[in-house]
Write a protein that holds these residues in place. Structure first.
Motif, mmCIF file in Angstrom:
data_model
loop_
_atom_site.group_PDB
_atom_site.id
_atom_site.type_symbol
_atom_site.label_atom_id
_atom_site.label_comp_id
_atom_site.label_asym_id
_atom_site.label_seq_id
_atom_site.Cartn_x
_atom_site.Cartn_y
_atom_site.Cartn_z
ATOM 1 N N GLU A 6 -35.530 10.974 -23.856
ATOM 2 C CA GLU A 6 -34.868 10.573 -22.778
ATOM 3 C C GLU A 6 -33.562 10.124 -23.389
ATOM 4 O O GLU A 6 -33.350 9.913 -24.270
ATOM 5 C CB GLU A 6 -35.598 9.365 -21.941
ATOM 6 N N ARG A 49 -43.245 6.687 -26.214
ATOM 7 C CA ARG A 49 -42.906 5.649 -24.799
ATOM 8 C C ARG A 49 -42.052 6.460 -24.060
ATOM 9 O O ARG A 49 -41.309 7.186 -24.142
ATOM 10 C CB ARG A 49 -42.245 4.428 -25.293
ATOM 11 N N ASN A 50 -42.352 6.137 -22.900
ATOM 12 C CA ASN A 50 -41.385 6.708 -21.680
ATOM 13 C C ASN A 50 -41.431 8.002 -21.508
ATOM 14 O O ASN A 50 -40.431 8.645 -20.926
ATOM 15 C CB ASN A 50 -40.001 6.259 -21.812
#
Length: 253
Positions: A6, A49-50
């Motif tokens: 991200e 994560r994410n």
């Protein structure tokens, strides 16, 4: 190899989206995850994560450019290629003879992390060979990329539709996920989130993006290269791994 992070973790250079004609060919992290499963159904995927992830496939692997991965202490590393001075580096870092190139890179990263603010180029320039690697420290959310001086190992990077950073050694994957918003990762360079893109042979010179135009004047691509005519302001730099013990040694570019 395919890694997707991200924007908050691996903010890609804004210049990567210059050739883009829109978002129609730029995929989100979720869409890229589905693409990798269709391209490489047998790949090893590390889900982070994410929605971030790192994936490695051994499909069409070249004997001269083997692919390896290691996970230790929440540090993930994917390494492609081979180091010519692996034995020397093993001794330097106190590793066993069975230690792979990926393990050597992780140990080198730990030196950077634990001796901060030690300049990253001082360690990476000691790696000799044909290689590309991606390392992610999940504890500190540190992302680290590098490619050998000659660019012998393929490595492309691009921008996803949600601003994510996408890296792969497969140009087809990059085009499928990023459309035109991609470029070769520059040889002899490293990228560290928080520090950006730099040359490990010319750390005192900026790496700049140069847009390429087609016959109609439209930007059709971007390349990154070292600007040897502009020197960055700097403080005295300590020497390479060979003289860590002597803080009086100063290196000049």
């Amino acid at each position: 190899m395919l890694v997707v992070f991200e924007k908050a973790v691996g903010k890609p250079p804004e210049e990567l989206k210059l050739p883009s004609t829109g978002l129609e060919n730029m995929k989100s992290r979720q869409e890229i995850g589905e693409i990798i499963r269709s391209f490489w159904p047998e790949s090893m995927v590390y889900s982070l994560r994410n929605g971030n992830f790192m994936a490695l496939s051994h499909e069409n692997e070249s004997p001269s450019q083997p692919r390896s991965t290691v996970v230790t202490d929440d540090i993930f590393c994917i390494f492609i290629g081979a180091l010519e001075n692996t034995s020397e580096l093993r001794r330097h870092y106190g590793l066993s003879r069975q230690a792979t190139e990926a393990m050597v890179v992780v140990e080198a990263y730990k030196v950077l992390r634990d001796r901060a603010p030690y300049p990253p180029d001082q360690v990476i320039k000691d790696l000799e060979g044909k290689f590309a690697f991606v390392l992610f420290d999940a504890t500190s959310q540190t992302l680290f990329l590098a490619r050998d001086r000659e660019g012998c190992v393929e490595l492309q990077w691009g921008m996803g539709g949600d601003g994510s950073l996408v890296c792969s050694n497969d140009p087809n994957i990059i085009r499928e996920t990023c459309g035109k918003s991609c470029a070769p990762f520059p040889p002899g360079c490293i990228f560290k989130n928080g520090s950006g893109l730099m040359s490990f042979d010319h750390p005192l010179h900026k790496v700049i993006a140069i847009a390429r135009e087609d016959d109609n004047g439209h930007i059709c691509g971007v390349i990154f290269q070292v600007d040897l005519y502009t020197r960055l302001p700097s403080i005295p730099r300590t020497g390479s791994a060979a003289n860590w013990a002597d803080p009086t040694v100063v290196e000049t570019d």
